[in-house]
Design an enzyme around this catalytic site. Structure first.
Site, PDB file in Angstrom:
ATOM      1  N   CYS A  37       0.978  50.564  87.663  1.00 17.51           N
ATOM      2  CA  CYS A  37       1.477  49.190  87.715  1.00 17.51           C
ATOM      3  C   CYS A  37       0.705  48.260  86.787  1.00 17.51           C
ATOM      4  O   CYS A  37       1.281  47.546  85.975  1.00 17.51           O
ATOM      5  CB  CYS A  37       1.407  48.689  89.148  1.00 17.51           C
ATOM      6  SG  CYS A  37       1.778  46.949  89.304  1.00 17.51           S
TER       7      CYS A  37
ATOM      8  N   CYS B 266       4.456  47.848  85.728  1.00 16.97           N
ATOM      9  CA  CYS B 266       4.978  46.517  86.090  1.00 16.97           C
ATOM     10  C   CYS B 266       4.373  45.353  85.313  1.00 16.97           C
ATOM     11  O   CYS B 266       5.104  44.529  84.766  1.00 16.97           O
ATOM     12  CB  CYS B 266       4.737  46.242  87.571  1.00 16.97           C
ATOM     13  SG  CYS B 266       4.829  47.662  88.643  1.00 16.97           S
TER      14      CYS B 266
ATOM     15  N   LYS C 260       4.725  45.462  81.408  1.00 17.93           N
ATOM     16  CA  LYS C 260       6.182  45.429  81.167  1.00 17.93           C
ATOM     17  C   LYS C 260       6.726  44.017  81.350  1.00 17.93           C
ATOM     18  O   LYS C 260       7.507  43.527  80.554  1.00 17.93           O
ATOM     19  CB  LYS C 260       6.844  46.425  82.117  1.00 17.93           C
ATOM     20  CG  LYS C 260       8.354  46.532  82.074  1.00 17.93           C
ATOM     21  CD  LYS C 260       9.124  45.526  82.851  1.00 17.93           C
ATOM     22  CE  LYS C 260       8.695  45.338  84.285  1.00 17.93           C
ATOM     23  NZ  LYS C 260       9.031  46.444  85.166  1.00 17.93           N
TER      24      LYS C 260
ATOM     25  N   TYR D 135      15.579  52.502  85.712  1.00 15.99           N
ATOM     26  CA  TYR D 135      14.775  51.280  85.621  1.00 15.99           C
ATOM     27  C   TYR D 135      14.122  51.141  84.239  1.00 15.99           C
ATOM     28  O   TYR D 135      14.264  50.130  83.568  1.00 15.99           O
ATOM     29  CB  TYR D 135      13.633  51.329  86.638  1.00 15.99           C
ATOM     30  CG  TYR D 135      13.942  50.937  88.053  1.00 15.99           C
ATOM     31  CD1 TYR D 135      13.607  49.674  88.529  1.00 15.99           C
ATOM     32  CD2 TYR D 135      14.495  51.837  88.941  1.00 15.99           C
ATOM     33  CE1 TYR D 135      13.822  49.313  89.852  1.00 15.99           C
ATOM     34  CE2 TYR D 135      14.714  51.489  90.274  1.00 15.99           C
ATOM     35  CZ  TYR D 135      14.372  50.226  90.722  1.00 15.99           C
ATOM     36  OH  TYR D 135      14.583  49.877  92.032  1.00 15.99           O
TER      37      TYR D 135
ATOM     38  N   GLU E  33      15.155  48.479  81.251  1.00 19.29           N
ATOM     39  CA  GLU E  33      14.195  47.395  80.999  1.00 19.29           C
ATOM     40  C   GLU E  33      13.708  47.452  79.552  1.00 19.29           C
ATOM     41  O   GLU E  33      13.681  46.436  78.846  1.00 19.29           O
ATOM     42  CB  GLU E  33      13.005  47.506  81.953  1.00 19.29           C
ATOM     43  CG  GLU E  33      13.385  47.142  83.394  1.00 19.29           C
ATOM     44  CD  GLU E  33      12.215  47.180  84.365  1.00 19.29           C
ATOM     45  OE1 GLU E  33      11.181  47.792  84.036  1.00 19.29           O
ATOM     46  OE2 GLU E  33      12.343  46.596  85.459  1.00 19.29           O
TER      47      GLU E  33
ATOM     48  N   HIS F 149      21.500  22.000  94.354  1.00 14.08           N
ATOM     49  CA  HIS F 149      22.469  21.787  93.287  1.00 14.08           C
ATOM     50  C   HIS F 149      21.836  21.115  92.079  1.00 14.08           C
ATOM     51  O   HIS F 149      21.036  20.207  92.259  1.00 14.08           O
ATOM     52  CB  HIS F 149      23.607  20.911  93.825  1.00 14.08           C
ATOM     53  CG  HIS F 149      24.752  20.779  92.884  1.00 14.08           C
ATOM     54  ND1 HIS F 149      25.585  21.832  92.577  1.00 14.08           N
ATOM     55  CD2 HIS F 149      25.178  19.719  92.159  1.00 14.08           C
ATOM     56  CE1 HIS F 149      26.496  21.409  91.700  1.00 14.08           C
ATOM     57  NE2 HIS F 149      26.268  20.140  91.443  1.00 14.08           N
TER      58      HIS F 149
ATOM     59  N   GLU G 292      22.509  28.564  94.668  1.00 11.80           N
ATOM     60  CA  GLU G 292      23.375  27.934  95.682  1.00 11.80           C
ATOM     61  C   GLU G 292      24.655  28.741  95.882  1.00 11.80           C
ATOM     62  O   GLU G 292      25.323  28.608  96.906  1.00 11.80           O
ATOM     63  CB  GLU G 292      23.698  26.482  95.315  1.00 11.80           C
ATOM     64  CG  GLU G 292      24.618  26.314  94.138  1.00 11.80           C
ATOM     65  CD  GLU G 292      24.945  24.847  93.839  1.00 11.80           C
ATOM     66  OE1 GLU G 292      25.099  24.061  94.788  1.00 11.80           O
ATOM     67  OE2 GLU G 292      25.031  24.507  92.643  1.00 11.80           O
TER      68      GLU G 292
HETATM   69  P1  NDP Z   1      14.738  56.547  87.134  1.00 15.75           P
HETATM   70  O1  NDP Z   1      14.814  57.617  88.138  1.00 15.75           O
HETATM   71  O2  NDP Z   1      15.023  55.145  87.506  1.00 15.75           O
HETATM   72  O3  NDP Z   1      15.709  56.915  85.917  1.00 15.75           O
HETATM   73  C1  NDP Z   1      15.670  58.148  85.279  1.00 15.75           C
HETATM   74  C2  NDP Z   1      16.854  58.221  84.340  1.00 15.75           C
HETATM   75  O4  NDP Z   1      16.760  59.430  83.597  1.00 15.75           O
HETATM   76  C3  NDP Z   1      18.184  58.233  85.085  1.00 15.75           C
HETATM   77  O5  NDP Z   1      19.091  57.435  84.386  1.00 15.75           O
HETATM   78  C4  NDP Z   1      18.582  59.702  85.037  1.00 15.75           C
HETATM   79  O6  NDP Z   1      19.962  59.913  84.988  1.00 15.75           O
HETATM   80  C5  NDP Z   1      17.991  60.139  83.708  1.00 15.75           C
HETATM   81  N1  NDP Z   1      17.728  61.562  83.698  1.00 15.75           N
HETATM   82  C6  NDP Z   1      17.054  62.283  84.621  1.00 15.75           C
HETATM   83  N2  NDP Z   1      17.048  63.583  84.278  1.00 15.75           N
HETATM   84  C7  NDP Z   1      17.722  63.691  83.132  1.00 15.75           C
HETATM   85  C8  NDP Z   1      18.081  64.784  82.293  1.00 15.75           C
HETATM   86  N3  NDP Z   1      17.723  66.029  82.591  1.00 15.75           N
HETATM   87  N4  NDP Z   1      18.798  64.526  81.184  1.00 15.75           N
HETATM   88  C9  NDP Z   1      19.183  63.271  80.891  1.00 15.75           C
HETATM   89  N5  NDP Z   1      18.880  62.199  81.629  1.00 15.75           N
HETATM   90  C10 NDP Z   1      18.165  62.401  82.745  1.00 15.75           C
HETATM   91  O7  NDP Z   1      13.304  56.718  86.493  1.00 15.75           O
HETATM   92  P2  NDP Z   1      12.458  55.772  85.553  1.00 15.75           P
HETATM   93  O8  NDP Z   1      11.635  56.705  84.745  1.00 15.75           O
HETATM   94  O9  NDP Z   1      13.305  54.781  84.856  1.00 15.75           O
HETATM   95  O10 NDP Z   1      11.534  55.002  86.567  1.00 15.75           O
HETATM   96  C11 NDP Z   1      10.792  55.719  87.555  1.00 15.75           C
HETATM   97  C12 NDP Z   1      10.635  54.902  88.797  1.00 15.75           C
HETATM   98  O11 NDP Z   1       9.689  53.890  88.579  1.00 15.75           O
HETATM   99  C13 NDP Z   1      11.891  54.156  89.233  1.00 15.75           C
HETATM  100  O12 NDP Z   1      12.748  54.983  89.989  1.00 15.75           O
HETATM  101  C14 NDP Z   1      11.340  53.014  90.003  1.00 15.75           C
HETATM  102  O13 NDP Z   1      11.149  53.427  91.333  1.00 15.75           O
HETATM  103  C15 NDP Z   1      10.013  52.757  89.330  1.00 15.75           C
HETATM  104  N6  NDP Z   1      10.122  51.575  88.439  1.00 15.75           N
HETATM  105  C16 NDP Z   1      10.365  50.363  89.012  1.00 15.75           C
HETATM  106  C17 NDP Z   1      10.502  49.250  88.223  1.00 15.75           C
HETATM  107  C18 NDP Z   1      10.802  47.933  88.864  1.00 15.75           C
HETATM  108  O14 NDP Z   1      10.591  47.799  90.069  1.00 15.75           O
HETATM  109  N7  NDP Z   1      11.290  46.955  88.131  1.00 15.75           N
HETATM  110  C19 NDP Z   1      10.391  49.313  86.770  1.00 15.75           C
HETATM  111  C20 NDP Z   1      10.152  50.633  86.281  1.00 15.75           C
HETATM  112  C21 NDP Z   1      10.014  51.713  87.098  1.00 15.75           C
HETATM  113  P3  NDP Z   1      20.876  59.981  86.306  1.00 15.75           P
HETATM  114  O15 NDP Z   1      20.956  58.586  86.798  1.00 15.75           O
HETATM  115  O16 NDP Z   1      22.163  60.477  85.778  1.00 15.75           O
HETATM  116  O17 NDP Z   1      20.211  60.914  87.244  1.00 15.75           O
END
Ligand code: NDP
Length: 461
Positions: free
Chosen positions: A48, A53, A56, A182, A186, A440, A445
């Protein structure tokens, strides 16, 4: 301290990992009188603070200035030539992160928590090997977090992950971001805002699987207005091209030449070389440590919290879990973690925030629910001229009238949703929302003025 304290162990609690969950548990345990040690081989504050976080969000602020730059003209400003200096942003960010690292270290040192700047491994149920030393602890907490994972394809070693993006020496002119979760959404937004030409490649047909379908459709459209979106596509391979660029071939056969590829295809629990095999700890198929509802692993006395248990991988959740463990072990408080109304935000542009159930989740319960949905144009954009709408959605349980889902796509969605999360945790009903006077003119709102109901039945699948 309770009766679990024992002088036969070197420590009452040994924590592995000084990220959000580990530091919070250490601090609370020490405040309750426990003798605590913590091992951290990398940076204080974990993902984080260092590569997640916090930096970012700083980058996201930087990227938003690009919108302000364009939007201000309609308000009479003449902003002049746009210039952005990546090294300045990096240096300022690094300074802030170093300050936060110091604060985290101070939280530990000021409580006389013994810090090992080393990798620690489990040798047995109560024994840890750290820096060539063997120490014993009554309880052990594993809070080692997660690590970016690149899905396998030829040339994936040429792609960077979210770990490296925070230290890129130079910002390339173009970048391909891979994934639709995510981090991908982002960073695609951030990089675009910072002036990079971005292609976002995702295997699904709508971004952000797991979010409410209306939100997914809406944000896919909004992001698609800003940058090149390649949906239903996967990377087949990456090769080095002339001039230092990368040539990315998609499964459609199309090729895209870019300066860098950011692979954001998920994160995995960091359980490698922890010595789990020396204990009875069990892991699930994705490598997450299995725990019960008190965060205890299959090995009595060893606990785990945060990303390594892969329940809800968000910083505030790890903090809450770590605190619960420490309070139970050393304060005699048996509080359970409530995962129901956890708010979260995605800092893509525009932002997303969500609390409670998605419509699909509401439908799966078999109960009747109402949906209130509005797509609105912010007052600001009447003068800025920006072609951007905001989405507001409420899901209401018909029987209890409770608001069980709240979703928003729009500026500062996270700031807005936090307050609603309190109300929803208190059981707020649609009538409570309706009798609340709006502020407002704001976007917020809209949440208290939604009258048009779309009745949904469980059978409507
Ligand atoms: P996520 O799980 O959010 O996203 C992973 C992405 O990779 C998905 O779109 C997934 O597709 C894709 N993917 C997975 N496997 C493959 C594959 N074999 N081939 C192609 N695409 C693939 O993970 P992130 O790495 O983005 O983030 C990890 C975690 O960190 C998040 O889940 C969240 O909990 C946390 N985080 C939170 C944030 C916040 O609170 N703002 C910011 C950043 C991270 P599909 O959807 O089709 O499975």
């Amino acid at each position: 301290m309770n009766s679990h304290s024992s002088k036969t162990f070197d420590f009452d609690l040994f924590v592995i990992g000084a990220g959000s969950g580990g530091v919070r548990a250490s601090r609370v345990a020490a405040d309750l009188g426990a003798r605590v040690a913590i091992a951290e081989e990398r940076y204080f504050g974990g993902t984080c603070v260092n590569v997640g976080c916090v930096p970012k969000k700083l980058f996201s602020y930087a990227a938003h200035y690009a919108d302000d730059w364009e939007d201000c003209r309609g308000f009479g400003w003449n902003p002049g030539q746009r210039q952005f200096d990546w090294p300045s942003l990096l240096a300022n960010k690094d300074k802030e992160i170093a300050r936060l690292n110091g604060i985290y270290r101070n939280i530990l040192e000021s409580r006389k928590i013994r810090i090992f700047n080393e990798r620690a491994r489990l040798v047995g149920p109560n024994v840890i090997e750290v820096g060539g030393e063997r120490v014993s602890a009554r309880y052990i907490l594993l809070a080692v977090g997660g690590w970016p994972w690149k899905n396998p394809f030829p040339g994936n070693e040429l792609a960077i992950t979210s770990n490296e993006i925070f230290h890129l020496p130079a910002l390339p002119e173009s970048m391909l971001v891979y994934g639709g979760g995510y981090i991908a959404t982002e960073f695609a937004s951030i990089l675009h805002g910072l002036g990079v030409e971005v292609a976002l490649v995702y295997r699904g047909d709508k971004l952000l699987r797991g979010f409410d379908e209306d939100v997914r459709e809406f944000i896919t459209g909004e992001i698609g207005k800003r940058l090149q979106l390649e949906l239903n596509r996967e990377i087949a391979q990456i090769e080095r091209a002339d001039g230092g660029n990368l040539r990315v071939t998609l499964n459609s056969g199309a090729t895209i030449n870019v300066g860098e590829v950011l692979c954001a295809t998920g994160r995995k629990p960091m359980t490698g070389d922890l010595g789990l095999e020396n204990t009875g700890i069990r892991t699930s198929d994705n490598g997450a440590i299995e725990v019960d509802d008190r965060f205890e692993t299959a090995e009595p006395g060893i606990f785990a919290v945060g990303d390594v248990i892969s329940r809800v991988t968000l910083t505030p959740v790890a903090l809450a879990e770590g605190q619960i463990v420490a309070r139970r072990l050393f304060g005699g408080m048996d509080v359970r973690m409530d995962y129901e109304y956890i708010p979260s935000a995605v800092f893509c542009h525009p932002n997303i925030a969500t609390v409670g159930r998605t419509e699909a989740e509401a439908r799966s319960t078999g109960r009747e629910y109402d949906v209130y949905l509005a797509k609105v144009r912010q007052l600001k954009h009447t003068l800025s001229g920006r072609d951007e709408l905001s989405l507001i959605k409420l899901i209401v349980d018909c029987e209890t009238e409770r608001v069980i889902g709240l979703h928003m796509v729009g500026p500062d969605a996270g700031e807005l949703a936090q307050g609603f999360a309190v109300a929803m945790n208190c059981g707020a009903t649609k009538a409570d929302f309706d009798r609340t006077i709006g502020i407002h003119p704001t976007l917020a709102e809209e949440f208290v003025t939604m009258r048009n109901r779309r009745k949904e039945h469980a059978a409507r699948a």
